[in-house]
Write an enzyme that holds these catalytic residues in place. Structure first.
Site, PDB file in Angstrom:
ATOM      1  N   CYS A  97      85.515  53.745  13.452  1.00 28.41           N
ATOM      2  CA  CYS A  97      86.467  52.673  13.738  1.00 28.41           C
ATOM      3  C   CYS A  97      85.828  51.579  14.608  1.00 28.41           C
ATOM      4  CB  CYS A  97      87.732  53.242  14.355  1.00 28.41           C
ATOM      5  SG  CYS A  97      89.135  52.080  14.258  1.00 28.41           S
ATOM      6  N   SER A 132      93.699  52.648  11.554  1.00 26.37           N
ATOM      7  CA  SER A 132      94.498  52.205  12.701  1.00 26.37           C
ATOM      8  C   SER A 132      93.662  51.194  13.472  1.00 26.37           C
ATOM      9  CB  SER A 132      94.874  53.396  13.593  1.00 26.37           C
ATOM     10  OG  SER A 132      95.603  52.971  14.719  1.00 26.37           O
ATOM     11  N   GLU A 174      89.332  61.937  11.243  1.00 28.32           N
ATOM     12  CA  GLU A 174      89.570  63.029  12.192  1.00 28.32           C
ATOM     13  C   GLU A 174      91.022  63.118  12.646  1.00 28.32           C
ATOM     14  OE1 GLU A 174      88.975  59.503  14.907  1.00 28.32           O
ATOM     15  OE2 GLU A 174      88.200  60.181  12.973  1.00 28.32           O
ATOM     16  N   HIS A 186      89.710  56.707  10.426  1.00 20.99           N
ATOM     17  CA  HIS A 186      89.832  57.877  11.306  1.00 20.99           C
ATOM     18  C   HIS A 186      90.139  59.126  10.490  1.00 20.99           C
ATOM     19  CE1 HIS A 186      89.852  55.879  15.273  1.00 20.99           C
ATOM     20  NE2 HIS A 186      90.561  54.921  14.717  1.00 20.99           N
TER      21      HIS A 186
END
Length: 302
Positions: A142, A192, A237, A235
């Site tokens: 990110c 995000s 994760e 993301h």
């Protein structure tokens, strides 16, 4: 095989409850195995949550992993107690005394600032330069990806009119790359962020290859041709509830943020979202560790 972490790290108990094999330092010392050394430069304010998310993915492979959590030497954290950082993290100065097989540089909630305005920018640049000489493969996530692309290749980020949040489908842009081995033809990645990059800027750089892009989210996975740097704008994760918690947090503050796309069932914020990117996440991290770290690093490297 296990991940080697400190036995009292909060993530340890969480992962053990999920039946992820965690090995303490004491037990690891009795085994004649040279583990992969992975440094995680954790720039997120939610330290424990991010640690757990990444360790969950790194711990689900046949490889033994030794983790070092890294903090910025000259940055004062507003969200994490200093005692916690002193206990579980090494400083960036200590990082430079070692070599690592792999490194992960996380995102950070500073993307609307100019890079040079971030108080730890110079320290981070030093870490990124160190990684090029002392780490076999570095994974940038990110904001970390935008930072790495800017620092190493001069690729600019661009502010979006509104935050990009949600789960976006992606397609591979090249065939046969080991990083995407076993991936479906289309695959989801949570996003995000408030910034984006321009595809043409990446294409102008002969040292980079675009591996995946999304019709809605743009370029999402990039690598250097020597495989030493991987950049992901999203993301993988993230847990099931991470985007929801971010949305609730921001709306509670009175912020006008968009509803995460392709996330809440029927776009109802009162309905529980479900994860449909978990398999992609595990495969991505497994491929990175296997093909770009384990198979690339000499036994006596560190």
């Amino acid at each position: 095989m296990p991940i080697k972490i400190q036995s009292d790290l909060p993530a340890c108990k969480i992962l053990e409850k999920e039946n992820i094999f965690v090995m303490t330092e004491k037990r690891a010392d009795t085994q004649d195995i040279r583990p992969l050394k992975i440094a995680i430069v954790n720039l997120m304010p939610t330290k424990v949550e991010t640690e757990t998310q990444l360790l969950r993915l790194l711990g689900n492979t046949p490889l033994q992993i030794e983790i070092s959590l890294v903090r910025m030497e000259n940055h004062v954290s507003k969200n994490t107690d200093e005692d916690y950082l002193e206990k579980f993290y090494i400083s960036s100065n200590e990082l430079y005394t070692q070599k690592f097989d792999g490194m992960i540089i996380t995102g950070a909630p500073v993307e609307q600032l100019a890079f040079e305005s971030v108080d730890y920018w110079k320290d981070l640049c030093k870490i990124m330069d160190y990684a090029r000489e002392n780490v076999f493969s570095t994974l940038y996530l990110c904001w970390g990806a935008f930072a790495g692309l800017y620092h190493h290749y001069g690729i600019k980020k661009y502010l979006l009119d509104r935050k990009m949040s949600g789960i976006f489908m992606n397609e591979r842009c090249t065939e046969g790359d080991p990083l995407l081995r076993g991936f479906d033809d289309t695959f989801p990645i949570p996003q995000s962020r408030h910034t984006t990059l321009h595809k043409e800027d990446v294409e102008k750089c002969r040292e980079l290859v675009i591996l995946a892009e999304s019709a809605e989210a743009g370029v999402t996975i990039i690598k250097s041709k020597d495989n030493r740097e991987i950049f992901m704008t999203g993301h993988l994760e993230y847990d099931t509830m991470t985007l929801a918690n971010e949305f609730y947090r921001d709306t509670d503050k009175g912020m006008k943020v968009p509803l995460p796309k392709n996330y809440f069932p029927t776009n109802n914020v009162n309905r529980m979202p479900t994860s449909y990117w978990r398999a992609t996440a595990h495969l991505f991290y497994s491929n990175w560790l296997n093909y770009y770290v384990y198979q690339a690093t000499p036994f006596n490297f560190v």
